[in-house]
Scaffold this motif. Structure first.
Motif, PDB file in Angstrom:
ATOM      1  N   GLY A 101      18.024  48.578  76.546  1.00 42.75           N
ATOM      2  CA  GLY A 101      18.427  47.092  76.296  1.00 42.75           C
ATOM      3  C   GLY A 101      16.846  46.662  75.370  1.00 42.75           C
ATOM      4  N   VAL A 135      19.788  39.005  75.557  1.00 39.25           N
ATOM      5  CA  VAL A 135      18.673  39.994  75.657  1.00 39.25           C
ATOM      6  C   VAL A 135      17.781  39.310  74.382  1.00 39.25           C
ATOM      7  CG1 VAL A 135      18.016  42.238  73.913  1.00 39.25           C
ATOM      8  CG2 VAL A 135      19.950  41.856  75.498  1.00 39.25           C
ATOM      9  N   ASP A 148      26.830  44.497  83.214  1.00 41.84           N
ATOM     10  CA  ASP A 148      25.271  45.498  81.932  1.00 41.84           C
ATOM     11  C   ASP A 148      25.883  45.331  80.692  1.00 41.84           C
ATOM     12  OD1 ASP A 148      28.527  47.033  82.756  1.00 41.84           O
ATOM     13  OD2 ASP A 148      27.883  48.643  82.910  1.00 41.84           O
ATOM     14  N   THR A 169      27.986  46.294  73.234  1.00 48.56           N
ATOM     15  CA  THR A 169      27.306  44.809  72.575  1.00 48.56           C
ATOM     16  C   THR A 169      28.366  43.567  72.381  1.00 48.56           C
ATOM     17  OG1 THR A 169      25.374  46.188  72.173  1.00 48.56           O
ATOM     18  CG2 THR A 169      25.202  43.381  71.268  1.00 48.56           C
ATOM     19  N   LEU A 188      18.852  47.816  68.786  1.00 51.90           N
ATOM     20  CA  LEU A 188      19.251  47.799  70.270  1.00 51.90           C
ATOM     21  C   LEU A 188      19.361  49.292  70.937  1.00 51.90           C
ATOM     22  CD1 LEU A 188      18.666  45.472  72.927  1.00 51.90           C
ATOM     23  CD2 LEU A 188      22.082  45.121  72.553  1.00 51.90           C
ATOM     24  N   PRO A 239      25.280  44.138  77.165  1.00 57.66           N
ATOM     25  CA  PRO A 239      24.400  43.042  76.742  1.00 57.66           C
ATOM     26  C   PRO A 239      24.847  42.658  75.324  1.00 57.66           C
ATOM     27  CG  PRO A 239      23.862  45.182  75.693  1.00 57.66           C
ATOM     28  CD  PRO A 239      25.708  45.606  76.744  1.00 57.66           C
ATOM     29  N   GLN A 286      22.192  38.834  81.161  1.00 52.79           N
ATOM     30  CA  GLN A 286      21.943  40.963  79.458  1.00 52.79           C
ATOM     31  C   GLN A 286      22.219  39.979  78.808  1.00 52.79           C
ATOM     32  OE1 GLN A 286      24.270  37.693  81.509  1.00 52.79           O
ATOM     33  NE2 GLN A 286      26.674  38.112  81.448  1.00 52.79           N
TER      34      GLN A 286
END
Length: 247
Positions: free
Chosen positions: A237, A180, A139, A104, A233, A141, A178
């Motif tokens: 997601g 979050v 892809d 992340t 997380l 996050p 992306q």
């Protein structure tokens, strides 16, 4: 991969026994967890007066086996923050850092305006955020953290000095799905809202807790214990947040 992040804010270290004790209790609690967090986020107002000695104490208190990610708040001073907390040359430019934690991206951003309590993500910082997000795999996050909340929290104290011109950040986030969630501090109260169609999570303060208008006239409740948040997380997601106090 599930990511576990702890989140604290507003330590206001000022050399007093009270401030040191409260921050120390929170760090002792986090260090003793059976499962270590993947990282700790500290969203500003680390020092109370922006003095080098306060950041030197912070560097000692925040030492841990897990990464500790920080950003400045309105009580912080960029040159002393860089020198004593980050070990860098003193500089007045915004303090922005990206960290990669368990897959992340965590962007710790500087929303401070030197000499003012209100916040603003200046052009340099907005450009930096855009560049960092554009450079990430789609892809991956991402979480964005800074000090002043960009929305009303329904208390005159934090609402009088929240993030200015939040639409600039909202427009930027529209291009980067992306991201979050947005994480902040500053308000001294654990809170949850939305911003730019994403969760907005406000971390509680270590130093004192904001008493809301319906709780009484005295805004600063210094008897409440320090608080923290845990952000989980998940692989899907979804961000889930749990709040705790440290007695």
């Amino acid at each position: 991969m599930t990511v576990l992040l702890a989140h604290i804010s507003d330590l206001h270290l000022d050399g007093s026994e009270r401030a040191t004790r409260r921050a120390g209790r929170v760090m002792d609690y986090l260090r003793a967890l059976p499962r270590p967090v993947d990282a700790l986020l500290v969203t500003g107002d680390i020092a109370d007066h922006g003095e080098e000695a306060e950041y030197a104490e912070a560097a000692s208190l925040l030492t841990a086996s897990f990464p500790v990610l920080t950003c400045p708040g309105n009580h912080d001073a960029r040159p002393a923050y860089r020198k004593a907390l980050l070990g860098e040359a003193p500089d007045q430019g915004p303090v922005n850092r990206i960290h990669h934690i368990a897959g992340t991206a965590v962007l710790m951003c500087d929303s401070t305006i030197p000499g003012r309590d209100e916040g603003r993500l200046d052009a340099e910082t907005l450009d930096w955020i855009g560049t960092q997000l554009t450079g990430l795999p789609r892809d991956t996050p991402a979480l964005i953290a800074f000090h002043q909340p960009p929305v009303e929290l329904h208390h005159p104290l934090p609402d009088s000095c929240r993030l200015e011109q939040p639409g600039q950040l909202a427009g930027l986030l529209e291009a980067h799905p992306q991201v979050v969630a947005v994480l902040t501090g500053h308000a001294h109260t654990a809170a949850a809202s939305t911003f730019a169609a994403r969760p907005l999570i406000v971390g509680p303060a270590v130093t004192w807790t904001l008493r809301m208008p319906w709780e009484g006239d005295r805004p600063a409740d210094r008897d409440q214990p320090p608080g923290l948040a845990f952000h989980v997380l998940g692989d899907d997601g979804r961000l889930t947040t749990h709040y705790r106090v440290v007695l």
